[in-house]
Design a protein around this motif. Structure first.
Motif, PDB file in Angstrom:
ATOM      1  N   PHE A  64     -27.789  82.808 -30.104  1.00 42.29           N
ATOM      2  CA  PHE A  64     -27.792  82.637 -31.557  1.00 42.29           C
ATOM      3  C   PHE A  64     -26.368  82.670 -32.097  1.00 42.29           C
ATOM      4  N   ILE A  65     -26.122  81.774 -33.036  1.00 47.49           N
ATOM      5  CA  ILE A  65     -24.853  81.752 -33.761  1.00 47.49           C
ATOM      6  C   ILE A  65     -25.197  81.974 -35.232  1.00 47.49           C
ATOM      7  N   ILE A  66     -24.816  83.121 -35.747  1.00 46.11           N
ATOM      8  CA  ILE A  66     -25.167  83.497 -37.117  1.00 46.11           C
ATOM      9  C   ILE A  66     -23.997  83.166 -38.048  1.00 46.11           C
ATOM     10  N   VAL A  67     -24.282  82.381 -39.078  1.00 49.16           N
ATOM     11  CA  VAL A  67     -23.254  82.011 -40.054  1.00 49.16           C
ATOM     12  C   VAL A  67     -23.277  83.039 -41.181  1.00 49.16           C
ATOM     13  N   PRO A  68     -22.208  83.840 -41.346  1.00 48.22           N
ATOM     14  CA  PRO A  68     -22.198  84.866 -42.403  1.00 48.22           C
ATOM     15  C   PRO A  68     -22.392  84.241 -43.786  1.00 48.22           C
ATOM     16  N   GLN A  69     -23.128  84.940 -44.624  1.00 48.26           N
ATOM     17  CA  GLN A  69     -23.403  84.420 -45.965  1.00 48.26           C
ATOM     18  C   GLN A  69     -22.111  84.187 -46.740  1.00 48.26           C
ATOM     19  N   ALA A  70     -21.131  85.053 -46.545  1.00 45.51           N
ATOM     20  CA  ALA A  70     -19.852  84.891 -47.253  1.00 45.51           C
ATOM     21  C   ALA A  70     -19.167  83.587 -46.843  1.00 45.51           C
ATOM     22  N   GLU A  71     -19.287  83.221 -45.554  1.00 45.88           N
ATOM     23  CA  GLU A  71     -18.706  81.966 -45.076  1.00 45.88           C
ATOM     24  C   GLU A  71     -19.392  80.767 -45.746  1.00 45.88           C
ATOM     25  N   THR A  72     -20.693  80.856 -45.876  1.00 45.27           N
ATOM     26  CA  THR A  72     -21.435  79.773 -46.531  1.00 45.27           C
ATOM     27  C   THR A  72     -21.016  79.632 -47.987  1.00 45.27           C
ATOM     28  N   GLU A  73     -20.895  80.754 -48.679  1.00 42.03           N
ATOM     29  CA  GLU A  73     -20.496  80.714 -50.091  1.00 42.03           C
ATOM     30  C   GLU A  73     -19.101  80.111 -50.257  1.00 42.03           C
ATOM     31  N   ASN A  74     -18.180  80.470 -49.374  1.00 44.45           N
ATOM     32  CA  ASN A  74     -16.831  79.909 -49.441  1.00 44.45           C
ATOM     33  C   ASN A  74     -16.829  78.411 -49.149  1.00 44.45           C
ATOM     34  N   ALA A  75     -17.716  77.992 -48.249  1.00 43.82           N
ATOM     35  CA  ALA A  75     -17.798  76.562 -47.912  1.00 43.82           C
ATOM     36  C   ALA A  75     -18.303  75.739 -49.090  1.00 43.82           C
ATOM     37  N   TYR A  97     -18.927  75.306 -37.873  1.00 46.03           N
ATOM     38  CA  TYR A  97     -18.823  76.730 -37.560  1.00 46.03           C
ATOM     39  C   TYR A  97     -19.330  76.997 -36.138  1.00 46.03           C
ATOM     40  N   ALA A  98     -20.488  76.400 -35.812  1.00 45.48           N
ATOM     41  CA  ALA A  98     -21.100  76.652 -34.502  1.00 45.48           C
ATOM     42  C   ALA A  98     -20.309  76.010 -33.371  1.00 45.48           C
ATOM     43  N   ALA A  99     -19.782  74.807 -33.604  1.00 43.55           N
ATOM     44  CA  ALA A  99     -19.055  74.113 -32.540  1.00 43.55           C
ATOM     45  C   ALA A  99     -17.852  74.926 -32.064  1.00 43.55           C
ATOM     46  N   GLY A 100     -17.274  75.698 -32.979  1.00 44.43           N
ATOM     47  CA  GLY A 100     -16.141  76.528 -32.612  1.00 44.43           C
ATOM     48  C   GLY A 100     -16.525  77.800 -31.884  1.00 44.43           C
ATOM     49  N   ARG A 101     -17.833  78.051 -31.786  1.00 42.03           N
ATOM     50  CA  ARG A 101     -18.310  79.286 -31.147  1.00 42.03           C
ATOM     51  C   ARG A 101     -19.246  79.023 -29.978  1.00 42.03           C
ATOM     52  N   MET A 102     -19.228  77.820 -29.453  1.00 44.21           N
ATOM     53  CA  MET A 102     -20.106  77.472 -28.341  1.00 44.21           C
ATOM     54  C   MET A 102     -19.430  77.634 -26.986  1.00 44.21           C
ATOM     55  N   GLY A 103     -18.224  78.168 -26.967  1.00 42.58           N
ATOM     56  CA  GLY A 103     -17.526  78.326 -25.696  1.00 42.58           C
ATOM     57  C   GLY A 103     -16.830  77.040 -25.291  1.00 42.58           C
ATOM     58  N   LYS A 104     -16.559  76.896 -24.027  1.00 43.70           N
ATOM     59  CA  LYS A 104     -15.837  75.733 -23.526  1.00 43.70           C
ATOM     60  C   LYS A 104     -16.806  74.563 -23.350  1.00 43.70           C
ATOM     61  N   LEU A 105     -16.776  73.648 -24.291  1.00 46.83           N
ATOM     62  CA  LEU A 105     -17.704  72.518 -24.257  1.00 46.83           C
ATOM     63  C   LEU A 105     -17.433  71.591 -23.076  1.00 46.83           C
ATOM     64  N   LYS A 106     -16.212  71.624 -22.548  1.00 50.46           N
ATOM     65  CA  LYS A 106     -15.869  70.707 -21.469  1.00 50.46           C
ATOM     66  C   LYS A 106     -16.628  70.997 -20.172  1.00 50.46           C
ATOM     67  N   ALA A 157     -15.936  63.786 -27.982  1.00 49.33           N
ATOM     68  CA  ALA A 157     -16.457  63.057 -29.134  1.00 49.33           C
ATOM     69  C   ALA A 157     -17.308  63.968 -30.012  1.00 49.33           C
ATOM     70  N   PHE A 158     -18.068  64.877 -29.387  1.00 53.27           N
ATOM     71  CA  PHE A 158     -18.882  65.781 -30.190  1.00 53.27           C
ATOM     72  C   PHE A 158     -18.007  66.696 -31.043  1.00 53.27           C
ATOM     73  N   THR A 159     -16.902  67.153 -30.506  1.00 56.19           N
ATOM     74  CA  THR A 159     -15.995  68.000 -31.278  1.00 56.19           C
ATOM     75  C   THR A 159     -15.500  67.271 -32.515  1.00 56.19           C
TER      76      THR A 159
END
Length: 408
Positions: A64-75, A97-106, A157-159
């Motif tokens: 699970f990748i949880i997006v903080p509510q504060a991050e959503t409000e700022n976005a 947000y999630a793409a940056g937290r999925m680890g090494k996509l390569k 390309a996904f990045t």
């Protein structure tokens, strides 16, 4: 013989997790050939223990990748004075947000992003080969540009695709584009990404509307009129009568076809004719003319096919029929005859089929008869050969699922 290692794919699930379990199961079938890591994105306000436990019951190893509510409000703040919907902003923020937290996509061969509420047709992921500039998007439901609900791409390309949020303010404020599908198309252009067609058929699943229909009916709907699934069931003007009318229209479109789906959006001449009912026992069959085909997802455990012949024209016998799977003939045998005299026919594969998203099972008959020409039915002018039903794929026993990271 050495087993070929499965290719690896990362799956990013986004959106609101309504009625998602049936959809997730269709996604798992789509990716049966792959080694899959699932990442589920939830905004903090929706990340309840019950919701997470429900998804984990179907995908035990989901991360699970949880997006903080504060991050959503700022976005959302930079878009407060623009006509783009908050939902579209939050969607692209979640993906970035999630793409940056999925680890090494390569480490993955491909990355797939999907909404929770997409119910996939009974098929496998198509063969995908491209370069770092290609993204695969489905053609359906892309009224104003490019479909923004699904994407498959290589990691690089996904990045770039996931960075649509970083381009969003320019697209909305400077270029004054706010339609979701047009934003998608413009983002691809700005990122120098090239759209490729993704042969994946699906509907948007709405439990309130679709739970009454079988999986086969939903697959027929995905073939015949997937845009019907975009029906807005929660509008303020919604009524019980409109729901009933919707259900009746889906039933009329899918009820018979679901008993013998061809997985085709149209029927060419001399293909299988529409579904009919055998009055002797209520089974559903299709007449074949000269040539016809059925598309089915066949996995590495598939060993053959079987079907029943409900009727045949005068003078027809099994030697008149040729069946090919992905172009390879199968040897046909009558394995039994039921109390109504209907033969059950089976054919064994000489090698495991491997075509994606479906294998094509072709039927060709050397003998056809026009009923009206021989006095059997003056109103039937079709060229017919045999009527078949009870089409099945035969499979070897699958090994038990191994508990662990990729168990499903």
């Amino acid at each position: 013989m050495m087993k070929t290692a499965k290719r690896k794919i990362a799956v990013l699930l986004t959106g609101v997790m309504h009625d998602c379990l049936r959809c997730v199961q269709s996604l798992q079938f789509l990716l049966e050939d792959w080694e899959v890591d699932y990442f589920a994105v939830l905004r903090e306000e929706f990340a309840t223990p019950d919701a997470m436990a429900e998804l984990k019951a179907v995908i035990p190893a989901v991360e699970f990748i949880i997006v903080p509510q504060a991050e959503t409000e700022n976005a959302l703040k930079p878009f407060a004075n623009f006509s783009i919907t908050p939902t579209a902003v939050m969607m692209w923020h979640e993906i970035a947000y999630a793409a940056g937290r999925m680890g090494k996509l390569k480490q993955y061969d491909l990355v797939l992003r999907s909404r929770y509420d997409i119910f996939f047709h009974h098929q496998y992921l198509p063969e995908i080969n491209g370069n770092a500039s290609d993204v695969w998007l489905p053609g359906q439901m892309s009224w104003s540009g490019a479909n923004d609900m699904l994407c498959v791409a290589a990691p690089e390309a996904f990045t770039a695709y996931a960075q649509t949020f970083q381009r969003l303010q320019y697209i909305v404020a400077v270029e004054e584009i706010n339609v979701p599908e047009a934003i998608m198309a413009r983002s691809l252009a700005l990122a120098s990404l090239r759209e490729q067609p993704l042969d994946v058929r699906f509907i948007l699943y709405r439990g309130t509307l679709h739970e009454q229909f079988s999986d086969s009916q939903l697959c027929v709907m995905a073939d015949r009129d997937p845009n019907q699934s975009a029906y807005k069931f929660d509008d303020s003007e919604q009524t019980a009568q409109l729901r009933a009318e919707y259900a009746a229209s889906v039933t009329a479109m899918t009820e018979l076809e679901a008993y013998f789906p061809l997985h085709e959006t149209w029927h060419a001449g001399f293909n299988f004719y529409p579904v009919e009912i055998d009055e002797r026992d209520g089974s559903h069959f299709r007449w074949l003319g000269m040539h016809g085909h059925i598309n089915r997802p066949l996995n590495r455990h598939a060993t053959g096919i079987s079907f029943q012949i409900n009727f045949s024209v005068p003078g027809w016998n099994l030697s008149d029929l040729t069946v090919l799977v992905d172009g390879v003939p199968v040897t046909l045998d009558v394995t039994s005859v039921d109390e109504l005299g209907r033969p059950q026919v089976s054919g064994r594969f000489t090698r495991p089929p491997s075509r994606r998203p479906w294998s094509k099972i072709g039927f060709s008959s050397k003998r056809q008869v026009v009923p009206s020409a021989i006095g059997e039915n003056p109103h039937d002018h079709r060229a017919l050969s045999i009527a078949i039903s009870d089409f099945k794929v035969l499979e070897a026993v699958k090994p038990a699922a191994v508990a662990g990271k990729h168990a499903r």
